[in-house]
Design a protein around this motif. Structure first.
Motif, mmCIF file in Angstrom:
data_model
loop_
_atom_site.group_PDB
_atom_site.id
_atom_site.type_symbol
_atom_site.label_atom_id
_atom_site.label_comp_id
_atom_site.label_asym_id
_atom_site.label_seq_id
_atom_site.Cartn_x
_atom_site.Cartn_y
_atom_site.Cartn_z
ATOM 1 N N UNK A 77 40.986 38.780 42.767
ATOM 2 C CA UNK A 77 39.711 39.108 42.218
ATOM 3 C C UNK A 77 38.659 38.026 42.311
ATOM 4 N N UNK A 78 37.436 38.499 42.739
ATOM 5 C CA UNK A 78 36.187 37.597 43.041
ATOM 6 C C UNK A 78 36.248 36.460 41.976
ATOM 7 N N UNK A 79 35.924 36.837 40.736
ATOM 8 C CA UNK A 79 35.864 35.830 39.536
ATOM 9 C C UNK A 79 36.738 36.623 38.357
ATOM 10 N N UNK A 80 38.027 36.290 38.333
ATOM 11 C CA UNK A 80 38.916 36.811 37.124
ATOM 12 C C UNK A 80 38.220 36.062 35.776
ATOM 13 N N UNK A 81 38.545 37.182 34.821
ATOM 14 C CA UNK A 81 38.410 36.786 33.359
ATOM 15 C C UNK A 81 38.592 35.457 33.002
ATOM 16 N N UNK A 82 39.927 35.250 33.152
ATOM 17 C CA UNK A 82 40.360 33.794 32.905
ATOM 18 C C UNK A 82 39.677 32.606 33.501
ATOM 19 N N UNK A 83 39.528 32.574 34.605
ATOM 20 C CA UNK A 83 38.679 31.645 35.447
ATOM 21 C C UNK A 83 37.322 31.582 34.925
ATOM 22 N N UNK A 84 36.669 32.674 34.699
ATOM 23 C CA UNK A 84 35.392 32.535 34.006
ATOM 24 C C UNK A 84 35.243 31.872 32.794
ATOM 25 N N UNK A 86 27.374 37.175 50.518
ATOM 26 C CA UNK A 86 27.682 38.346 50.283
ATOM 27 C C UNK A 86 28.618 39.054 51.408
ATOM 28 N N UNK A 87 28.363 38.666 52.728
ATOM 29 C CA UNK A 87 28.701 39.228 53.976
ATOM 30 C C UNK A 87 30.240 38.848 53.793
ATOM 31 N N UNK A 88 30.492 37.368 53.763
ATOM 32 C CA UNK A 88 31.788 36.862 53.669
ATOM 33 C C UNK A 88 32.483 37.537 52.627
ATOM 34 N N UNK A 89 32.328 37.675 51.331
ATOM 35 C CA UNK A 89 32.888 38.229 50.324
ATOM 36 C C UNK A 89 33.221 39.805 50.581
ATOM 37 N N UNK A 90 32.435 40.541 51.158
ATOM 38 C CA UNK A 90 32.716 41.852 51.598
ATOM 39 C C UNK A 90 33.836 41.997 52.729
ATOM 40 N N UNK A 91 33.676 40.959 53.567
ATOM 41 C CA UNK A 91 34.722 40.812 54.853
ATOM 42 C C UNK A 91 36.083 40.675 54.053
ATOM 43 N N UNK A 92 36.120 39.626 53.134
ATOM 44 C CA UNK A 92 37.356 38.998 52.535
ATOM 45 C C UNK A 92 38.076 40.033 51.675
ATOM 46 N N UNK A 93 37.095 40.690 50.795
ATOM 47 C CA UNK A 93 37.674 41.371 49.737
ATOM 48 C C UNK A 93 37.757 43.021 49.912
ATOM 49 N N UNK A 124 39.371 45.163 52.328
ATOM 50 C CA UNK A 124 40.636 45.493 52.078
ATOM 51 C C UNK A 124 41.541 45.522 50.760
ATOM 52 N N UNK A 125 40.969 44.639 49.934
ATOM 53 C CA UNK A 125 41.787 44.575 48.750
ATOM 54 C C UNK A 125 41.076 45.476 47.587
ATOM 55 N N UNK A 126 39.710 45.457 47.543
ATOM 56 C CA UNK A 126 38.905 46.338 46.379
ATOM 57 C C UNK A 126 38.506 47.593 46.822
ATOM 58 N N UNK A 127 38.571 48.017 48.348
ATOM 59 C CA UNK A 127 38.470 49.395 48.693
ATOM 60 C C UNK A 127 37.025 49.890 48.323
ATOM 61 N N UNK A 128 37.016 51.233 47.939
ATOM 62 C CA UNK A 128 35.344 51.796 47.825
ATOM 63 C C UNK A 128 34.759 51.226 46.638
ATOM 64 N N UNK A 129 35.351 50.304 45.892
ATOM 65 C CA UNK A 129 34.575 49.527 45.032
ATOM 66 C C UNK A 129 34.158 48.399 45.203
ATOM 67 N N UNK A 130 34.089 47.917 46.530
ATOM 68 C CA UNK A 130 33.799 46.628 46.875
ATOM 69 C C UNK A 130 32.364 46.060 46.424
ATOM 70 N N UNK A 131 31.364 46.998 46.861
ATOM 71 C CA UNK A 131 30.021 46.635 46.518
ATOM 72 C C UNK A 131 29.865 46.478 44.825
ATOM 73 N N UNK A 132 30.309 47.345 44.184
ATOM 74 C CA UNK A 132 30.312 47.268 42.967
ATOM 75 C C UNK A 132 30.898 46.123 42.189
#
Length: 248
Positions: free
Chosen positions: A67-74, A99-106, A108-116
């Motif tokens: 995840x981008x920032x999981x709850x434990x790390x935060x 943001x463009x880098x995050x979208x490219x990286x995540x 494939x993992x986050x699918x349709x919920x990437x932007x959210x």
């Protein structure tokens, strides 16, 4: 009484002349009944907690979700707000990515919920960037050279995204230095697993699917000394980081 030790034995044990020492059976029985460690009863440590309790509070193993920032790390970042946070990331730190880098990286993992997902994480990333903490980040030089060339993990990352990311890193350095300091070390001379030291509070080792968190002073100090070595032996000190980016 519950330990089945008679009063005369207790009196002898408490006698200041130290004429008699308790045997292991008596020490174990008393420690168990009192909920303390045998070492504490014998005056060998200042910590009364039993060893199992000490281990449970000083070391924890938690899941590390993709995840981008999981709850434990935060939560750890919030807990350490105001302290110096020292980080050796597994790749480029998410908190420094465009943001463009995050979208490219995540994507494939986050699918349709990437932007959210990225939108929801931006507030947390902003908190981590703008908190009262100083951040020190140590990266192997080859991570950035591979990124700039689109090699290895970054193969397929479009050139414009890479150039925008490098420019973004330069701007962040200009805006946040010296609160944000990035050091680059030569991985042929030094090695580091992904770790984070949250001030004097805890040190975390990233294993991929799990975090191992240490809260005892001895291990936090060991992690801090390891990071000190990365800074001391850095091939590119923090003040030279923008110049290194320009030369990529």
């Amino acid at each position: 009484r519950d330990a089945r030790v008679d009063r005369s034995t207790i009196s002898q044990l408490l006698n200041d002349d130290g004429a008699r020492l308790p045997n292991a059976q008596v020490v174990a029985a008393c420690a168990g009944l009192l909920g303390v460690s045998a070492d504490w009863l014998l005056g060998l440590t200042d910590r009364p907690e039993p060893a199992a309790d000490l281990l449970a509070t000083s070391l924890t193993l938690t899941e590390a979700p993709r995840a981008l920032v999981d709850n434990q790390i935060f939560n750890w970042h919030q807990e350490a707000a105001g302290y110096k946070i020292r980080h050796v990331p597994a790749a480029l730190p998410d908190m420094l990515k465009t943001r463009a880098m995050l979208e490219w990286e995540y994507s494939p993992h986050l699918g349709r919920t990437t932007s959210q997902a990225i939108g929801a994480s931006e507030d947390r990333l902003a908190f981590m960037r703008e908190s009262r903490s100083d951040y020190e980040i140590a990266l192997p030089m080859h991570e950035l050279t591979s990124f700039a060339r689109g090699e290895g993990y970054y193969r397929g990352l479009p050139g414009p995204v890479r150039r925008e990311q490098i420019a973004h890193l330069t701007r962040l350095h200009e805006q946040l230095y010296p609160s944000l300091r990035v050091y680059l070390f030569d991985a042929r001379k030094l090695f580091s697993s992904p770790i984070t030291v949250f001030g004097p509070l805890l040190a975390v080792l990233y294993l991929g699917r799990n975090y191992v968190a240490f809260r005892d002073t001895e291990r936090i100090t060991a992690f801090s000394r390891h990071f000190d070595a990365l800074v001391r032996e850095a091939s590119v000190p923090a003040r030279a980081f923008p110049g290194f980016l320009t030369d990529l």
